[in-house]
Design a protein around this motif. Sequence first.
Motif, PDB file in Angstrom:
ATOM      1  N   PRO A  57      -9.997  -1.854   9.923  1.00  0.00           N
ATOM      2  CA  PRO A  57      -9.003  -0.843   9.560  1.00  0.00           C
ATOM      3  C   PRO A  57      -9.428   0.069   8.417  1.00  0.00           C
ATOM      4  O   PRO A  57      -8.735   1.052   8.133  1.00  0.00           O
ATOM      5  N   SER A  58     -10.553  -0.213   7.758  1.00  0.00           N
ATOM      6  CA  SER A  58     -10.943   0.564   6.577  1.00  0.00           C
ATOM      7  C   SER A  58     -11.276   2.015   6.903  1.00  0.00           C
ATOM      8  O   SER A  58     -11.313   2.858   6.009  1.00  0.00           O
ATOM      9  N   ALA A  59     -11.514   2.322   8.171  1.00  0.00           N
ATOM     10  CA  ALA A  59     -11.865   3.689   8.563  1.00  0.00           C
ATOM     11  C   ALA A  59     -10.657   4.505   9.002  1.00  0.00           C
ATOM     12  O   ALA A  59     -10.808   5.663   9.392  1.00  0.00           O
ATOM     13  N   PHE A  60      -9.447   3.918   8.918  1.00  0.00           N
ATOM     14  CA  PHE A  60      -8.254   4.567   9.464  1.00  0.00           C
ATOM     15  C   PHE A  60      -7.122   4.597   8.444  1.00  0.00           C
ATOM     16  O   PHE A  60      -7.134   3.862   7.462  1.00  0.00           O
ATOM     17  N   GLY A  61      -6.128   5.438   8.730  1.00  0.00           N
ATOM     18  CA  GLY A  61      -4.839   5.260   8.090  1.00  0.00           C
ATOM     19  C   GLY A  61      -4.133   4.114   8.789  1.00  0.00           C
ATOM     20  O   GLY A  61      -4.200   3.982  10.020  1.00  0.00           O
ATOM     21  N   VAL A  62      -3.468   3.248   8.018  1.00  0.00           N
ATOM     22  CA  VAL A  62      -2.814   2.078   8.605  1.00  0.00           C
ATOM     23  C   VAL A  62      -1.366   2.003   8.133  1.00  0.00           C
ATOM     24  O   VAL A  62      -0.967   2.666   7.171  1.00  0.00           O
ATOM     25  N   VAL A  63      -0.579   1.180   8.837  1.00  0.00           N
ATOM     26  CA  VAL A  63       0.813   0.952   8.458  1.00  0.00           C
ATOM     27  C   VAL A  63       1.033  -0.532   8.206  1.00  0.00           C
ATOM     28  O   VAL A  63       0.370  -1.382   8.799  1.00  0.00           O
ATOM     29  N   LYS A  64       1.967  -0.824   7.318  1.00  0.00           N
ATOM     30  CA  LYS A  64       2.388  -2.190   7.033  1.00  0.00           C
ATOM     31  C   LYS A  64       3.863  -2.304   7.390  1.00  0.00           C
ATOM     32  O   LYS A  64       4.649  -1.414   7.073  1.00  0.00           O
ATOM     33  N   LEU A  65       4.255  -3.405   8.049  1.00  0.00           N
ATOM     34  CA  LEU A  65       5.609  -3.564   8.562  1.00  0.00           C
ATOM     35  C   LEU A  65       6.403  -4.552   7.717  1.00  0.00           C
ATOM     36  O   LEU A  65       5.851  -5.487   7.128  1.00  0.00           O
ATOM     37  N   ASN A  66       7.745  -4.355   7.719  1.00  0.00           N
ATOM     38  CA  ASN A  66       8.614  -5.375   7.140  1.00  0.00           C
ATOM     39  C   ASN A  66       9.047  -6.344   8.228  1.00  0.00           C
ATOM     40  O   ASN A  66       8.604  -6.246   9.384  1.00  0.00           O
ATOM     41  N   ASP A  67       9.900  -7.276   7.896  1.00  0.00           N
ATOM     42  CA  ASP A  67      10.306  -8.322   8.848  1.00  0.00           C
ATOM     43  C   ASP A  67      11.101  -7.768  10.021  1.00  0.00           C
ATOM     44  O   ASP A  67      11.210  -8.417  11.063  1.00  0.00           O
ATOM     45  N   GLU A  68      11.661  -6.570   9.876  1.00  0.00           N
ATOM     46  CA  GLU A  68      12.453  -5.970  10.948  1.00  0.00           C
ATOM     47  C   GLU A  68      11.625  -5.041  11.830  1.00  0.00           C
ATOM     48  O   GLU A  68      12.166  -4.383  12.718  1.00  0.00           O
ATOM     49  N   GLY A  69      10.320  -4.985  11.569  1.00  0.00           N
ATOM     50  CA  GLY A  69       9.459  -4.128  12.377  1.00  0.00           C
ATOM     51  C   GLY A  69       9.492  -2.670  11.976  1.00  0.00           C
ATOM     52  O   GLY A  69       8.990  -1.806  12.703  1.00  0.00           O
ATOM     53  N   ILE A  70      10.079  -2.368  10.805  1.00  0.00           N
ATOM     54  CA  ILE A  70      10.102  -1.010  10.282  1.00  0.00           C
ATOM     55  C   ILE A  70       8.911  -0.838   9.339  1.00  0.00           C
ATOM     56  O   ILE A  70       8.541  -1.747   8.592  1.00  0.00           O
ATOM     57  N   ILE A  71       8.297   0.340   9.356  1.00  0.00           N
ATOM     58  CA  ILE A  71       7.138   0.588   8.506  1.00  0.00           C
ATOM     59  C   ILE A  71       7.568   0.603   7.035  1.00  0.00           C
ATOM     60  O   ILE A  71       8.500   1.319   6.651  1.00  0.00           O
ATOM     61  N   GLU A  72       6.870  -0.186   6.215  1.00  0.00           N
ATOM     62  CA  GLU A  72       7.196  -0.243   4.798  1.00  0.00           C
ATOM     63  C   GLU A  72       6.086   0.317   3.915  1.00  0.00           C
ATOM     64  O   GLU A  72       6.253   0.405   2.696  1.00  0.00           O
ATOM     65  N   ASP A  73       4.974   0.729   4.522  1.00  0.00           N
ATOM     66  CA  ASP A  73       3.914   1.321   3.722  1.00  0.00           C
ATOM     67  C   ASP A  73       2.939   2.060   4.631  1.00  0.00           C
ATOM     68  O   ASP A  73       2.651   1.611   5.750  1.00  0.00           O
ATOM     69  N   PHE A  74       2.459   3.215   4.156  1.00  0.00           N
ATOM     70  CA  PHE A  74       1.388   3.967   4.805  1.00  0.00           C
ATOM     71  C   PHE A  74       0.203   4.002   3.846  1.00  0.00           C
ATOM     72  O   PHE A  74       0.340   4.399   2.690  1.00  0.00           O
ATOM     73  N   VAL A  75      -0.966   3.587   4.318  1.00  0.00           N
ATOM     74  CA  VAL A  75      -2.149   3.551   3.458  1.00  0.00           C
ATOM     75  C   VAL A  75      -3.307   4.233   4.188  1.00  0.00           C
ATOM     76  O   VAL A  75      -3.614   3.894   5.333  1.00  0.00           O
ATOM     77  N   LYS A 114      -9.401   0.176   1.160  1.00  0.00           N
ATOM     78  CA  LYS A 114     -10.642  -0.502   0.818  1.00  0.00           C
ATOM     79  C   LYS A 114     -10.478  -2.009   0.898  1.00  0.00           C
ATOM     80  O   LYS A 114     -11.440  -2.739   1.151  1.00  0.00           O
ATOM     81  N   GLU A 115      -9.260  -2.504   0.625  1.00  0.00           N
ATOM     82  CA  GLU A 115      -8.934  -3.906   0.796  1.00  0.00           C
ATOM     83  C   GLU A 115      -7.941  -4.045   1.941  1.00  0.00           C
ATOM     84  O   GLU A 115      -7.182  -3.120   2.249  1.00  0.00           O
ATOM     85  N   PHE A 116      -7.924  -5.204   2.581  1.00  0.00           N
ATOM     86  CA  PHE A 116      -7.086  -5.379   3.771  1.00  0.00           C
ATOM     87  C   PHE A 116      -5.601  -5.230   3.440  1.00  0.00           C
ATOM     88  O   PHE A 116      -5.089  -5.877   2.525  1.00  0.00           O
ATOM     89  N   VAL A 117      -4.944  -4.338   4.168  1.00  0.00           N
ATOM     90  CA  VAL A 117      -3.503  -4.137   4.074  1.00  0.00           C
ATOM     91  C   VAL A 117      -2.851  -4.457   5.411  1.00  0.00           C
ATOM     92  O   VAL A 117      -1.820  -5.113   5.494  1.00  0.00           O
ATOM     93  N   SER A 118      -3.490  -3.972   6.473  1.00  0.00           N
ATOM     94  CA  SER A 118      -2.973  -4.124   7.828  1.00  0.00           C
ATOM     95  C   SER A 118      -4.091  -3.761   8.785  1.00  0.00           C
ATOM     96  O   SER A 118      -5.020  -3.035   8.424  1.00  0.00           O
ATOM     97  N   ASP A 119      -4.012  -4.277  10.014  1.00  0.00           N
ATOM     98  CA  ASP A 119      -4.976  -3.875  11.043  1.00  0.00           C
ATOM     99  C   ASP A 119      -4.327  -2.987  12.104  1.00  0.00           C
ATOM    100  O   ASP A 119      -4.867  -2.813  13.187  1.00  0.00           O
ATOM    101  N   LEU A 120      -3.165  -2.391  11.765  1.00  0.00           N
ATOM    102  CA  LEU A 120      -2.475  -1.479  12.671  1.00  0.00           C
ATOM    103  C   LEU A 120      -2.864  -0.049  12.319  1.00  0.00           C
ATOM    104  O   LEU A 120      -2.323   0.560  11.389  1.00  0.00           O
ATOM    105  N   ALA A 121      -3.826   0.490  13.056  1.00  0.00           N
ATOM    106  CA  ALA A 121      -4.373   1.815  12.758  1.00  0.00           C
ATOM    107  C   ALA A 121      -3.534   2.907  13.420  1.00  0.00           C
ATOM    108  O   ALA A 121      -3.144   2.808  14.584  1.00  0.00           O
ATOM    109  N   ILE A 122      -3.275   3.960  12.662  1.00  0.00           N
ATOM    110  CA  ILE A 122      -2.564   5.129  13.184  1.00  0.00           C
ATOM    111  C   ILE A 122      -3.518   5.901  14.090  1.00  0.00           C
ATOM    112  O   ILE A 122      -4.621   6.275  13.669  1.00  0.00           O
ATOM    113  N   ILE A 123      -3.108   6.174  15.327  1.00  0.00           N
ATOM    114  CA  ILE A 123      -4.022   6.818  16.272  1.00  0.00           C
ATOM    115  C   ILE A 123      -3.977   8.340  16.202  1.00  0.00           C
ATOM    116  O   ILE A 123      -4.759   9.012  16.862  1.00  0.00           O
ATOM    117  N   GLY A 124      -3.050   8.901  15.417  1.00  0.00           N
ATOM    118  CA  GLY A 124      -2.995  10.353  15.273  1.00  0.00           C
ATOM    119  C   GLY A 124      -1.915  11.009  16.103  1.00  0.00           C
ATOM    120  O   GLY A 124      -1.977  12.217  16.359  1.00  0.00           O
TER     121      GLY A 124
END
Length: 338
Positions: A135-153, A157-167
């Motif tokens: 995921p380090s080459a992409f913008g990624v999203v982090k989810l909360n327990d309800e499946g709503i996005i709680e962060d855009f990164v 450089k460090e692991f946040v999420s492996d859910l890459a934004i496809i554009g």
Amino acid sequence: MKIIIPMAGRGSRLRPHTLTVPKPLIPIGGKPIVQRLAEDITKLADQKVDEIAFIIGDFGEEVEKQLIGIAEKLGAKGSIYKQDEPLGTAHAIWMAKDSLTGPVVVAFADTLFRANFHLDSNADGVVWVKQVEDPSAFGVVKLNDEGIIEDFVEKPKEFVSDLAIIGIYFFKDGDNLREEIRHIIENDIQGNGGEYQLTDALENMRSKGNKFKLGPVDEWMDCGNKDATVDTNSKILGFESQEFENIPSSAQIQNSLIIPPCFIGENVVIQNSKVGPNVSVGNGTKIVNSNIDNSLIQEKSSIVNGNLTGSMIGNHVDYKGVARNISLGDYSVLDFKE
């Protein structure tokens, strides 16, 4: 609903093919990448598309006419905006600020997809993502327990999420997006690489209470370099095999075997050859005494004694030889002498 398609990038990773043709106009299965993208969104969206706005570089009048024609064939108004400097994803979208009103889909024109394209009216936006290994080459999203996005990164450089934004994004309120991007640019808020990033605008919107949901993606097809583009061509031919069943009557197929799925353009000549599977052959190309599979050949080229796989050939190429895996840009000449 409006579709905003930023496509001003130079496509340097796809050279030499993008030296003469903008990357979004490279054909995949006989249609330019950007046309397939616009068609897929228009077909899958549950809202009528009124306008398609293209954000381009200095591509010339003929390209602009071609893009307007793509929009009009889909029953939408076509608009052209210019981005003279590559100052980031948010800056690219800002060029089309006059079209950022009402419901908007933003789709960057270097990717194709297969996805559930339901536009959830209960969400402020939808972001389509795909799980990736790095995921380090992409913008990624982090989810909360309800499946709503709680962060855009952006490119963590460090692991946040492996859910890459496809554009590809949906915004229920394009005016809201416009004002967030205005804030970023007018206050010179720069993200990674010293550019104005869309993920920063999304994070600002989220922190103000906007709820963004995920759009799951079944298949994400990149067109960033030669190998990825050839692979995407093969996948599109496989996904839409029924579209490529008929060879046009103007094509001349003599003493040859065509193994589907293949796209064969108008006025193609194929003699004493085996073509396929997963080959696109552009209009007016001639193939003689050759064996070709998993390759993309554009218009008005000549292939003689070719033994090609995983290859990409541009327009007006004159190829005589035995190379197995090649990438030749427009107007190239390659002649292997015995």
